[in-house]
Design a protein around this motif. Structure first.
Motif, mmCIF file in Angstrom:
data_model
loop_
_atom_site.group_PDB
_atom_site.id
_atom_site.type_symbol
_atom_site.label_atom_id
_atom_site.label_comp_id
_atom_site.label_asym_id
_atom_site.label_seq_id
_atom_site.Cartn_x
_atom_site.Cartn_y
_atom_site.Cartn_z
ATOM 1 N N PRO A 107 0.730 -1.097 -0.108
ATOM 2 C CA PRO A 107 0.014 -0.113 -0.017
ATOM 3 C C PRO A 107 0.889 1.214 0.040
ATOM 4 O O PRO A 107 0.349 2.323 -0.614
ATOM 5 C CB PRO A 107 -0.720 -0.081 1.330
ATOM 6 N N GLU A 110 2.236 2.507 -3.898
ATOM 7 C CA GLU A 110 1.372 2.585 -4.762
ATOM 8 C C GLU A 110 1.960 2.998 -6.080
ATOM 9 O O GLU A 110 2.666 4.169 -6.101
ATOM 10 C CB GLU A 110 -0.035 3.036 -4.227
ATOM 11 N N VAL A 157 -2.511 2.621 -8.020
ATOM 12 C CA VAL A 157 -2.974 1.157 -7.716
ATOM 13 C C VAL A 157 -2.005 0.583 -6.706
ATOM 14 O O VAL A 157 -0.891 0.717 -6.932
ATOM 15 C CB VAL A 157 -3.089 0.846 -9.121
ATOM 16 N N TYR A 158 -2.665 -0.074 -5.836
ATOM 17 C CA TYR A 158 -1.738 -0.884 -5.101
ATOM 18 C C TYR A 158 -2.504 -2.244 -4.884
ATOM 19 O O TYR A 158 -3.629 -2.574 -5.564
ATOM 20 C CB TYR A 158 -1.351 -0.362 -3.587
ATOM 21 N N THR A 184 -4.507 9.526 -5.032
ATOM 22 C CA THR A 184 -3.097 9.563 -4.609
ATOM 23 C C THR A 184 -2.741 11.153 -4.584
ATOM 24 O O THR A 184 -1.738 11.681 -4.125
ATOM 25 C CB THR A 184 -2.096 9.069 -5.530
#
Length: 784
Positions: A107, A110, A157-158, A184
Motif C-alpha cells: 500500500p 502504490e 494502484v496497489y 493519490t
C-alpha cells in the motif's frame, strides 16, 4: 469421295452438333456457377475473418468486439473485451500486470496512474483505463461535478492479499491479490469539496479464475463470471458447507433445540396453501419491503379459509417478490416458506399480536432467510431468480493476457445502498436469522455467522482453522455479541437508524430482538426484562443513550395525532437514531463519531420503581455494580448516594393526579447548574451539541462537567440535573480546575420539571467534587 454411308453419318453428326454443343455449354455454365458460388462464399468468409482481425488489432477503435459468456444471453452490461496488450495507454503499458498479480504492490508503494480526467479520456483506447472509467461513471456522481476540473485528482494502484482458504494457510503460492485503485493526489481539496466523488464503492479489480493457472495457484478467491440467472447448485453448495462444517456456530441464538408454536402458519409451495407449520419441518423465511403496495394480496379474515385449502393461494394475485420467493424455494427442493403478509391475518389484531411476539422463533429457527435487498417494493422481482430479471454489470477486460474485472460492492456496501436496509422491521428479520441469502441487483450473496459467499468470487471452503477470506470483512448483521448489554446497545444503535412507516410499531418491530436476548442470556421473562424497548435489568446502562447528533429532538406521535405512549427516558419515545457512546464524547471540543460504549463503575440508584399498565407502582429487579475504589484523600469529596426502600407515601406524586404507565420512580439527588455552549462549532447538519456545565458558586464560573443537549429549541441558561451512576473513567475536560481520578465523573441527566413530574432533556457528566460542593437536594424523582 466420301462414301454415302459415312457421308450420311457425318451429315447427321454435323446436323446434331449445335444441339450437342448447346448441352455441353449448359453443363459447363452450371459447373462454372457452382465454382463461382463456392469462391464467393470463401471470399466473403475470408473478408469476415480479415474484418474480425482488424477489429481486434485496431487501436483507434472506440469499442472492442465483445466475447460473451456462452451460457448467457447477449447483454451490454457484461462484456469481455478480448484485446491485445497493445490496447493500453503508455502509462498502463509500462505496468507488468503479471508481476503485480504474482508479487503484489504494498500500500505504501502504490503506482501512480495519472489524473482522473486523463484516465477518463483514455478509456476508449486503453483497456485498463476503461475498467476504471466503467466503475467511476457507474458509481460516482460525475454529473454533479461536470464543471469541475478533474485533472487535479490523481489515482494510483496497489494490491491486497485476498486471504487463503486452504491448509496450510500461510504458503505464498496460495496467495491471491486484488488491485485497489485509490486517490493519490487531491489538488485544491476536490475530494472534500465535492462529496459525490467519494460516495461510490471502493474501486477494486479482480483476476478471473480462468487465469489462476498462469500463476500456478488454485482458483480460490479469484473472480468468477456471474451468470444471467442464479446458479441453484451453487446456492445449495453454500447451504451445505454451512450445515456440515459450522455446527452450533451457525445455530439459533438460544443454542438449544426449540420448536415453532403450533399457531404459526407457513406457505406450502407445493400445494399452494397457507397451512399450520408441520412439527419439526424445514422451512424458509422471507424478508422484504412492502412499499406502498396495497392490501390486495394480504391474508385476511375473509380469505384465510380459502387460502387454507390446496390451490387456494392464487399466484396471479401475488406480487413478484413473493412469487419469485416461492419459485426459489421450489428450485432449492424445499416445501415451506413463511411470509408475513400471507401467514399473519392482517385485519385480525389478536392474531397479529400473537404472531408478532413469536418473530424471534420464526426467524431464529428458519433454515434460510431470503432477503429481497434489491427490491424497493413487493412488486419488484428477485434479481436473478428468473431469466432477464437482472442486468449483469460485470465488466471484463483482457489486459496483457489477463482477464480482469471491477468488483461489485461487497455485502456490507450493497446492503448500505438498499431500501431494505432502511426499514426497522427488516433489522430483526436479518439479525435473528442463522443463514441469509441476499438478492441484490449485481449478484446474490450468502451469509451465515461464520462465512460469506457470493457469485463473483470463488470462496467456497470448509472454513478451516486459521483460514480467512477478504469477504469476511463485510458481514451484514452479527447478533448477539458475547454479553447481553453490549448486544442490546449495538442492536439499538443499528435498529434506530432505520425508518418506520407506522411510528407506533417502534417497540413491536424490536420485540423479536429483546425476546431473543432474554432467552439467549437467560434474563428471565422478556416482558419483565424489557419494557418500552429498554433493558430494565441493566437500567443504569440502558438510560445512557444519546440522540444521534444529526437527529432533531422530536417525540414520536400516534397515527391519530395522540400523545406519545412512551416515557421520555425511553429511546422509543423519540424519532431518529440513538447511539450509546462512552464518556469520551464529553471530553472533546466538538461532537464527533466515537465507537466506545458507556461503562458504569458504580450504580448510585437503588431501588427502582415503575408504574405498570394497571397503574400500580412496582419495584424493578436491576443489577447493581460497584467496583470503583476511592483513595483515602478522595473520600472527603466522595458522593454518597441516598438509598433505601421508598415508603408507600413517597410513591405517589399527587393523590388527585395518577401517574402515567411507564413513569420511573427512584430516589437520588438533584442540583442546578448553569450551561454554556462549548466554543467548537458543530457542523450545520448537527441538531445536538456540547454544552459546558458551569459552577454557580464560583466567579467567574468554572467548568465542572459537560452535557449533550439539543440545539433547537435552544436550551435555557441553566438546568436541573439528577445523578444516575458513576463512570469508570479517570479523564476530565479541564484538568487545571478539577483533578481526574478513577470514577471522578458522575453520569447525570438534564431534566425539565412540570408540577413535580420530570422529563428527560439530555445527558452529561459532572465532576464528583463539584456535585458535592453544589449541595444537591435529596429527592424522589418521578421521571415520565
Amino acid at each position: 469421295m466420301i462414301p454415302p454411308v459415312i457421308h450420311e453419318g457425318l451429315k447427321a453428326q454435323l446436323t446434331d452438333a449445335p444441339e450437342t454443343l448447346r448441352q455441353v455449354s449448359d453443363h459447363s455454365w452450371a459447373f462454372v456457377g457452382i465454382i463461382g458460388g463456392a469462391a464467393l462464399v470463401v471470399w466473403v468468409f475470408w473478408l469476415s475473418v480479415i474484418r474480425t482481425c482488424k477489429l481486434k488489432t485496431n487501436i483507434t477503435s472506440s469499442e472492442s468486439a465483445p466475447l460473451l459468456n456462452p451460457d448467457q444471453p447477449p447483454t451490454h452490461s457484461q462484456r469481455d473485451h478480448t484485446v491485445t496488450s497493445t490496447l493500453l495507454c503508455p502509462v498502463c503499458a509500462n505496468l507488468d500486470f503479471h508481476k503485480i498479480f504474482l508479487d503484489g504492490i504494498p500500500p505504501k508503494e502504490e503506482i501512480p496512474l495519472g489524473s482522473l480526467s486523463s484516465i477518463l479520456e483514455k478509456s476508449y483506447q486503453c483497456s485498463f483505463c476503461r475498467l476504471i472509467s466503467f466503475h467511476v461513471r457507474r458509481t460516482w456522481k460525475l454529473d454533479e461535478v461536470s464543471q469541475v476540473d478533474l485533472s487535479g485528482l490523481g489515482l494510483g494502484v496497489y494490491s491486497k492479499n485476498c486471504g487463503c482458504i486452504r491448509k496450510p494457510f500461510y504458503q505464498p503460492e496460495f496467495r491471491c491479490y486484488r488491485l485497489h485503485v485509490i486517490k493519490t493526489k487531491d489538488a485544491g481539496g476536490l475530494w472534500k469539496k465535492h462529496l459525490a466523488l467519494g460516495e461510490g464503492s471502493p474501486l477494486i479489480i479482480h483476476l478471473l479464475q480462468e487465469d489462476a493457472f498462469k500463476f500456478g495457484r488454485p482458483v480460490d478467491l479469484h473472480g468468477r463470471r456471474v451468470k444471467n440467472t442464479v446458479d441453484i447448485g451453487l446456492v445449495r453448495k453454500w447451504i451445505s458447507l454451512c450445515r456440515e462444517n459450522h455446527g452450533d456456530k451457525c445455530g439459533n441464538v438460544w443454542k438449544t433445540h426449540r420448536k415453532l408454536p403450533g399457531f404459526v402458519r407457513v406457505v406450502d409451495v407445493v400445494s399452494m396453501a397457507v397451512v399450520p407449520v408441520p412439527s419439526g419441518c424445514c422451512y424458509l423465511t422471507l424478508s422484504y419491503v412492502w412499499g406502498s403496495i396495497g392490501a390486495e394480496y394480504w391474508t385476511t379474515k375473509g380469505n384465510i379459509a380459502e387460502r387454507s385449502t390446496p390451490g387456494g393461494l392464487n399466484a396471479l394475485n401475488l406480487p413478484e417478490t413473493i412469487t419469485d420467493s416461492i419459485l426459489f424455494v421450489r428450485q432449492l427442493g424445499e416445501r415451506y416458506l413463511w411470509i408475513d403478509a400471507l401467514c399473519i391475518i392482517q385485519d385480525d389484531l389478536l392474531d397479529k399480536s400473537i404472531q408478532l411476539r413469536a418473530m424471534d422463533l420464526v426467524y431464529g429457527l428458519s433454515h434460510l432467510t431470503i432477503v429481497a435487498a434489491g427490491a424497493m417494493t413487493a412488486r419488484d422481482p428477485l434479481p436473478g431468480c428468473r431469466p432477464r430479471s437482472r442486468t449483469l454489470q460485470q465488466q471484463i477486460e483482457v489486459v496483457q493476457g489477463l482477464h480482469l474485472y471491477v468488483a461489485p460492492p461487497r455485502l456490507g456496501e450493497a446492503l448500505a445502498q438498499s431500501t431494505w436496509n432502511t426499514r426497522c422491521w427488516t433489522y430483526q428479520e436479518s439479525a435473528l436469522s442463522c443463514r441469509r441469502i441476499y438478492f441484490t441487483g449485481p449478484q446474490v450473496y450468502f451469509e451465515c455467522k461464520c462465512d460469506i459467499f457470493c457469485e463473483d468470487i470463488v470462496a467456497e471452503s470448509k472454513c478451516l482453522p486459521l483460514s480467512h477470506s477478504f469477504l469476511q470483512s463485510s458481514f451484514g448483521e452479527h447478533f448477539p455479541y458475547l454479553q447481553s448489554v453490549s448486544s442490546y446497545m449495538e442492536a439499538v444503535d443499528r435498529y434506530t437508524r432505520r425508518n418506520l412507516t407506522v411510528e407506533s410499531d417502534v417497540v413491536d418491530a424490536f420485540t423479536g430482538v429483546t425476546n431473543a436476548l432474554a432467552m439467549a442470556f437467560e434474563l428471565g421473562d422478556p416482558d419483565r426484562t424489557f419494557q418500552y424497548g429498554m433493558m430494565l435489568l441493566d437500567m443504569h446502562v440502558a438510560l445512557l443513550w444519546q440522540h444521534d447528533p444529526q437527529t432533531p429532538r422530536a417525540r414520536r406521535l400516534l397515527p391519530d395525532g395522540g400523545s406519545s405512549p412512551w416515557p421520555s427516558w425511553a429511546w422509543a419515545a423519540w424519532r431518529g437514531g440513538v447511539i450509546y457512546r462512552g464518556v469520551e464524547v464529553y471530553l472533546r471540543t466538538r461532537m464527533g463519531n466515537l465507537s466506545s460504549a458507556p461503562s458504569v463503575g458504580e450504580t448510585l440508584v437503588d431501588p427502582w420503581y415503575i408504574v405498570d399498565h394497571s397503574g400500580n407502582t412496582v419495584q424493578l429487579s436491576v443489577h447493581q455494580v460497584s467496583w470503583v475504589v476511592l483513595r483515602a484523600n478522595e473520600e472527603e469529596h466522595a458522593y454518597s448516594a441516598p438509598r433505601g426502600i421508598l415508603d408507600p407515601t413517597e410513591l405517589t406524586l399527587d393523590i388527585h393526579r395518577p401517574l402515567e404507565p411507564g413513569t420511573l420512580v427512584f430516589r437520588t439527588t438533584c442540583s442546578h447548574f448553569r450551561i454554556s455552549r462549548r466554543g467548537g462549532e458543530e457542523p450545520n447538519a448537527y441538531a445536538h451539541g456540547l454544552f459546558d456545565i458551569l459552577s454557580i458558586a464560583s466567579f467567574p464560573p468554572i467548568w465542572v462537567g459537560t452535557a449533550v443537549l439539543p440545539l433547537e429549541p435552544a436550551p435555557p441558561s441553566s438546568l436541573d440535573f439528577i445523578v444516575l451512576s458513576r463512570t469508570s473513567s479517570r479523564s476530565v475536560y479541564d484538568e487545571e480546575n478539577l483533578m481526574g481520578y478513577d470514577g471522578c465523573l458522575l453520569h447525570v441527566m438534564a431534566v425539565s420539571q412540570d408540577e413535580g413530574l420530570m422529563e428527560r432533556v439530555g445527558l452529561g457528566v459532572i465532576h464528583e467534587a463539584a456535585w458535592v460542593a453544589s449541595r444537591p437536594e435529596k429527592k424522589v424523582v418521578f421521571l415520565g
